[in-house]
Design a protein around this motif. Structure first.
Motif, PDB file in Angstrom:
ATOM      1  N   LYS A   1      -0.604   0.617  10.093  1.00  0.00           N
ATOM      2  CA  LYS A   1       0.431   0.692   9.060  1.00  0.00           C
ATOM      3  C   LYS A   1       1.271  -0.581   9.047  1.00  0.00           C
ATOM      4  CE  LYS A   1       0.809   5.744   8.887  1.00  0.00           C
ATOM      5  NZ  LYS A   1       1.665   6.933   9.148  1.00  0.00           N
ATOM      6  N   ASN A   2       1.511  -1.158  10.219  1.00  0.00           N
ATOM      7  CA  ASN A   2       2.235  -2.424  10.287  1.00  0.00           C
ATOM      8  C   ASN A   2       1.431  -3.526   9.597  1.00  0.00           C
ATOM      9  OD1 ASN A   2       2.811  -5.150  11.682  1.00  0.00           O
ATOM     10  ND2 ASN A   2       4.552  -3.929  12.358  1.00  0.00           N
ATOM     11  N   LEU A   3       0.124  -3.571   9.874  1.00  0.00           N
ATOM     12  CA  LEU A   3      -0.736  -4.572   9.240  1.00  0.00           C
ATOM     13  C   LEU A   3      -0.810  -4.363   7.736  1.00  0.00           C
ATOM     14  CD1 LEU A   3      -3.657  -4.567  11.846  1.00  0.00           C
ATOM     15  CD2 LEU A   3      -2.197  -6.524  11.312  1.00  0.00           C
ATOM     16  N   ALA A   4      -0.903  -3.101   7.312  1.00  0.00           N
ATOM     17  CA  ALA A   4      -0.974  -2.810   5.879  1.00  0.00           C
ATOM     18  C   ALA A   4       0.299  -3.269   5.175  1.00  0.00           C
ATOM     19  CB  ALA A   4      -1.204  -1.319   5.663  1.00  0.00           C
ATOM     20  N   ALA A   5       1.451  -3.069   5.817  1.00  0.00           N
ATOM     21  CA  ALA A   5       2.719  -3.504   5.223  1.00  0.00           C
ATOM     22  C   ALA A   5       2.766  -5.017   5.077  1.00  0.00           C
ATOM     23  CB  ALA A   5       3.891  -3.017   6.082  1.00  0.00           C
ATOM     24  N   LYS A   6       2.035  -5.725   5.918  1.00  0.00           N
ATOM     25  CA  LYS A   6       1.964  -7.179   5.830  1.00  0.00           C
ATOM     26  C   LYS A   6       0.914  -7.639   4.811  1.00  0.00           C
ATOM     27  CE  LYS A   6       3.571  -8.350  10.511  1.00  0.00           C
ATOM     28  NZ  LYS A   6       4.371  -7.168  10.739  1.00  0.00           N
ATOM     29  N   GLY A   7       0.133  -6.681   4.263  1.00  0.00           N
ATOM     30  CA  GLY A   7      -0.858  -7.022   3.247  1.00  0.00           C
ATOM     31  C   GLY A   7      -2.279  -7.118   3.744  1.00  0.00           C
TER      32      GLY A   7
END
Length: 530
Positions: free
Chosen positions: A358-364
């Protein structure tokens, strides 16, 4: 024929527009059995070529994405596979014959194999970009609005090719690759409050590395060893071990003196890669950076990992857990894996993996990611320490995808197990590094003969047996990859051992002619070693 040229800003904007196209068609792309899509596979290892040359037979690793041919089980899919050198026909036939319910001829007509006929050490994608006529052939073979590209790892080269072809790249934007480096991984672990070894941020020269090492030593005066890592590595080959035990009797009078002592000690680093030395290693630091970490001690420690996928919509999905099998001088080189990870911590791996995803997804970030850990027993529980994030397809990707496409099964989050359509849990043991001197000279056809004779090939009825990869590497290097699928962990390990025994038996005559001096791959009794 026209070669397109873009400014960096124009290319970045066009690439973002292409990636946005994925969001609109994600559900179709995800349902391969019903989709009408052209899939371009570019299995380029677009990594530091000097690091890659440390891996024997690495130019054959382009074959690891041949599991993608199994996508041709969808009768509406078409696939273009590009490789630096033409693939051996027997290897292609082998994968096509694995397709369930699809006539060989029907699948073969929907497969186009292309090659730049270039065996140099440059990344495959670079070779393609240097050949406008090859790009034109690729452009003519695919439908821009009904196609997408997949790769081993994404860099500016893959982004450039995506824009040149005007098709989306189903992979992370190269601008986000920092989050898959050693330093970027440590930053995300801190943001997600995930336990990880004490260590440093990224440094860019040997002197700063010594200062960071001194800081770590002062925080942990009883530390026995440190790991020095190049910021970008592959299969653990960019790691080195610094032994502090010979320095325990030294009492530096200042931080500066401590850093100087450590800088001098770098000459005695224990490198994972053969023929590596501090001079070569340190020359890489200004280019890609390095970190230092506390070495996690423990006789019974394991190295599990969790794999996930980020959809263009931003949804995060956990797809597997594994226990990695490591080797090399200090046990930091990836040899293979078993699926799934131990039940004692596999659900915990999933929870942490979801948090990081989820952290990576928030970064795109987009598509595959994996997180490696160290697991250390503490009484009746295991302490998990996150080590690094990989934003690419790794050594655990192709075994899982092979299992999924062969059985058309599903991964169950509640148990961390994979179930076939018949509801049977499936397990496997996989390796990229079954290598012996005596296997040199075996052709792919010889391998097929041996496996058929010993009845070790994959059986669709029982959904057990062995699927091979890296077959092109066998004759030249005596090196082979394989995924051994069973209905229990023990059966999967037994099948692996049966393959090794069959190859040893069939190549017995070679032992009389040459000494067996290469790596034996995964130790047959590895489970008993803890």
């Amino acid at each position: 024929m026209q070669t397109l040229h873009f400014s960096s800003s124009e290319q970045a904007e066009q690439f973002r527009q292409l990636q946005a196209r994925l969001r609109d068609s994600w559900l179709e792309i995800d349902q391969f059995d019903r989709s009408d899509y052209d899939i371009l596979v570019v299995p380029s290892l677009s990594l530091d070529q000097r690091e890659l040359t440390k891996i024997q037979g690495v130019h054959y690793y382009e074959e690891r994405l041949l599991f993608s041919l199994i996508r041709l089980r969808n009768p509406r899919a078409r696939l273009v596979y590009v490789s630096s050198q033409p693939l051996h026909p027997s290897i292609v036939d082998y994968y096509l014959h694995l397709l369930p319910g699809i006539p060989f001829s029907h699948a073969r007509e929907r497969l186009l194999l292309l090659s730049p006929y270039d065996a140099s050490d440059k990344p495959l994608t670079q070779k393609i970009l240097e050949r406008p006529r090859l790009i034109e052939r690729m452009r003519q073979a695919i439908r821009p609005q009904k196609s997408y590209m997949i790769c081993f790892n994404s860099t500016a080269l893959e982004r450039d090719l995506s824009v040149q072809l005007d098709i989306p790249l189903f992979a992370v934007d190269p601008d986000l690759l920092y989050w898959g480096t050693k330093g970027g991984s440590r930053q995300i672990f801190a943001e997600c409050d995930v336990p990880h070894p004490d260590g440093s941020g990224t440094v860019w020269n040997g002197q700063d590395l010594a200062v960071a090492s001194a800081d770590l030593w002062e925080r942990q005066p009883s530390l026995k060893r440190m790991v020095v890592k190049l910021n970008e590595g592959f299969s653990g080959e960019g790691n080195a071990l610094l032994d502090l035990k010979p320095l325990q009797s030294i009492n530096p009078q200042s931080h500066t003196e401590r850093a100087a002592i450590l800088h001098q000690r770098f000459e005695n680093l224990s490198f994972q890669a053969k023929n590596e030395n501090w001079t070569n290693f340190s020359n890489r630091i200004p280019e890609i950076g390095a970190i230092v970490e506390a070495f996690v001690e423990g006789e019974q420690k394991r190295s599990p990992s969790v794999q996930g996928r980020i959809a263009p919509s931003g949804e995060v999905e956990i797809v597997s857990t594994h226990d990695q099998i490591l080797g090399g001088p200090d046990g930091q080189v990836f040899l293979g894996c078993t699926f799934p990870a131990d039940e004692a911590y596999r659900l915990q791996l999933q929870e942490i993996g979801l948090r990081i995803g989820k952290n990576l997804a928030a970064k795109g970030a987009l598509e595959r990611f994996a997180v490696d850990f160290l697991a250390i027993p503490e009484g009746d529980r295991w302490d998990l320490q996150a080590i690094e994030i990989n934003l690419r397809k790794g050594g655990t990707t192709h075994p899982l995808m092979t299992l999924q496409f062969l059985t058309n099964g599903r991964y169950d989050l509640s148990t961390g197990l994979f179930y076939s359509q018949q509801g049977r849990p499936k397990y496997y043991m996989a390796s990229d590094n079954l290598q012996k001197e005596r296997y040199r000279g075996l052709l792919p056809d010889d391998l097929m003969d041996i496996m058929a004779h010993h009845q070790l090939h994959f059986d669709r009825c029982t959904e057990t047996g062995t699927v091979f990869h890296l077959m092109g590497c066998l004759s030249e290097f005596g090196k082979l990859g394989l995924t051994c699928i069973g209905n229990s962990p023990q059966q999967a390990e037994d099948i692996y051992n049966q393959v090794v025994n069959a190859l040893d038996q069939e190549t017995q005559a070679a032992v009389q002619q040459a000494a067996d001096s290469s790596s034996p791959g995964i130790p047959i009794s590895w489970r008993k070693q803890g």
